[in-house]
Design a protein around this motif. Structure first.
Motif, PDB file in Angstrom:
ATOM      1  N   GLU A   1       1.560  39.082  -0.085  1.00  0.00           N
ATOM      2  CA  GLU A   1       2.442  38.554   0.964  1.00  0.00           C
ATOM      3  C   GLU A   1       2.917  37.139   0.647  1.00  0.00           C
ATOM      4  O   GLU A   1       3.897  36.663   1.246  1.00  0.00           O
ATOM      5  N   ASP A   2       2.235  36.468  -0.289  1.00  0.00           N
ATOM      6  CA  ASP A   2       2.581  35.084  -0.610  1.00  0.00           C
ATOM      7  C   ASP A   2       3.628  34.960  -1.712  1.00  0.00           C
ATOM      8  O   ASP A   2       3.877  33.857  -2.193  1.00  0.00           O
ATOM      9  N   PHE A   3       4.238  36.071  -2.094  1.00  0.00           N
ATOM     10  CA  PHE A   3       5.223  36.036  -3.165  1.00  0.00           C
ATOM     11  C   PHE A   3       6.351  35.054  -2.861  1.00  0.00           C
ATOM     12  O   PHE A   3       6.921  35.069  -1.786  1.00  0.00           O
ATOM     13  N   ARG A   4       6.658  34.234  -3.863  1.00  0.00           N
ATOM     14  CA  ARG A   4       7.732  33.268  -3.739  1.00  0.00           C
ATOM     15  C   ARG A   4       8.839  33.610  -4.736  1.00  0.00           C
ATOM     16  O   ARG A   4       8.600  33.689  -5.935  1.00  0.00           O
ATOM     17  N   PRO A   5      10.052  33.853  -4.257  1.00  0.00           N
ATOM     18  CA  PRO A   5      11.149  34.174  -5.165  1.00  0.00           C
ATOM     19  C   PRO A   5      11.301  33.086  -6.218  1.00  0.00           C
ATOM     20  O   PRO A   5      11.092  31.909  -5.967  1.00  0.00           O
ATOM     21  N   PHE A   6      11.695  33.492  -7.411  1.00  0.00           N
ATOM     22  CA  PHE A   6      11.814  32.556  -8.513  1.00  0.00           C
ATOM     23  C   PHE A   6      13.148  32.686  -9.227  1.00  0.00           C
ATOM     24  O   PHE A   6      13.398  31.991 -10.187  1.00  0.00           O
TER      25      PHE A   6
ATOM     26  N   PHE B   1      -6.997  31.927  -9.678  1.00  0.00           N
ATOM     27  CA  PHE B   1      -6.952  32.653  -8.410  1.00  0.00           C
ATOM     28  C   PHE B   1      -5.948  33.788  -8.504  1.00  0.00           C
ATOM     29  O   PHE B   1      -5.105  33.818  -9.405  1.00  0.00           O
ATOM     30  N   GLU B   2      -6.051  34.732  -7.593  1.00  0.00           N
ATOM     31  CA  GLU B   2      -5.082  35.812  -7.447  1.00  0.00           C
ATOM     32  C   GLU B   2      -4.440  35.673  -6.065  1.00  0.00           C
ATOM     33  O   GLU B   2      -5.133  35.738  -5.050  1.00  0.00           O
ATOM     34  N   PRO B   3      -3.136  35.461  -5.998  1.00  0.00           N
ATOM     35  CA  PRO B   3      -2.487  35.300  -4.692  1.00  0.00           C
ATOM     36  C   PRO B   3      -2.361  36.627  -3.958  1.00  0.00           C
ATOM     37  O   PRO B   3      -2.321  37.693  -4.575  1.00  0.00           O
TER      38      PRO B   3
ATOM     39  N   ASN C   1       4.208  31.016  -8.302  1.00  0.00           N
ATOM     40  CA  ASN C   1       3.322  32.011  -7.702  1.00  0.00           C
ATOM     41  C   ASN C   1       1.882  31.979  -8.211  1.00  0.00           C
ATOM     42  O   ASN C   1       0.991  32.474  -7.518  1.00  0.00           O
ATOM     43  N   MET C   2       1.652  31.431  -9.386  1.00  0.00           N
ATOM     44  CA  MET C   2       0.325  31.526  -9.999  1.00  0.00           C
ATOM     45  C   MET C   2      -0.335  30.173 -10.251  1.00  0.00           C
ATOM     46  O   MET C   2      -1.346  30.099 -10.933  1.00  0.00           O
ATOM     47  N   GLY C   3       0.248  29.116  -9.720  1.00  0.00           N
ATOM     48  CA  GLY C   3      -0.388  27.813  -9.816  1.00  0.00           C
ATOM     49  C   GLY C   3      -0.235  27.083 -11.130  1.00  0.00           C
ATOM     50  O   GLY C   3      -0.891  26.061 -11.355  1.00  0.00           O
TER      51      GLY C   3
END
Length: 223
Positions: A218-223, A213-215, A173-175
């Motif tokens: 809505e771009d949250f990706r389950p982990f 960056f700050e996502p 989620n945070m690159g």
């Protein structure tokens, strides 16, 4: 002094007998931490968890090798005195590293927040504090605000599922991107400490995105 610690152990341990080899970063991994930080030409490093001081000595060695005039090593460990009898700190002082090291005895969640407020910028960080998921997650939350874009975060005990899960959020989620070659020759451990489980590297290195960056939520990706 670092070699002597690995060979003879510390002058005091909290027991039982396996405490030191279990807690401390192995000498080979310390060598890799040192070499990684030298390659990064670090000037400021934040470390979470001091314990017996093996990783801190390696970080100090790297800072001295780079030779930056304003070298700074910020070590956070609220348990150094009460749990470790100041063994790690005494070793750093005996090695002459107290001239570049500041020991912060507050919990990392508070100490890191203060570093953000103070505007501290680090080139790299080493994380070996609490291994509870939520506390590793919070450590990484603040470190991404402290470590410069493109900088490194190194983590010990990545074989614990709680640590791996926290890092996975930031990778997805945070690159954050793993640097797999960093500990390619490092120590191996069974995942979760289960002898029947997959064998993985003890340590992990991740690089922060550049630029930061700050996502969008809505771009949250389950982990």
């Amino acid at each position: 002094m670092r070699s002597r610690l690995a060979k003879d152990g510390p002058v005091w341990t909290r027991g039982p007998d396996l405490d030191f080899p279990t807690v401390t970063l192995p000498e080979r991994d310390c060598d890799l931490v040192r070499d990684l930080l030298i390659a990064e030409k670090v000037q400021t490093v934040v470390e979470i968890g001091l314990a017996y001081g093996s990783s801190a000595l390696a970080i100090g060695e790297a800072l001295l090798a780079v030779g930056a005039p304003d070298a700074r090593h910020l070590v956070i460990d609220p348990f150094q005195q009460q749990a470790y009898n100041n063994v790690g700190w005494d070793l750093l002082c005996s090695a002459g590293l107290d001239s570049i090291v500041d020991l912060v005895t507050a919990p990392s969640s508070l100490a890191l927040a203060q570093l953000v407020m103070d505007g501290v910028v680090a080139d790299a960080a080493f994380v070996d504090g609490s291994h509870r998921f939520h506390e590793v997650f919070v450590d990484l939350y603040f470190l991404r605000k402290i470590v410069k874009p493109g900088g490194l975060i190194l983590l010990d005990d990545d074989y614990h599922p709680s640590v791996r899960a926290a890092v996975r959020y930031y990778e997805r989620n945070m690159g954050f991107t793993e640097v797999p070659e960093a500990f390619a020759t490092g120590s191996l451990k069974n995942l979760g400490g289960d002898d029947a489980a997959e064998v993985v590297r003890r340590c992990r290195a991740v690089r922060l995105p550049d630029p930061s960056f700050e996502p969008a939520f809505e771009d949250f990706r389950p982990f």
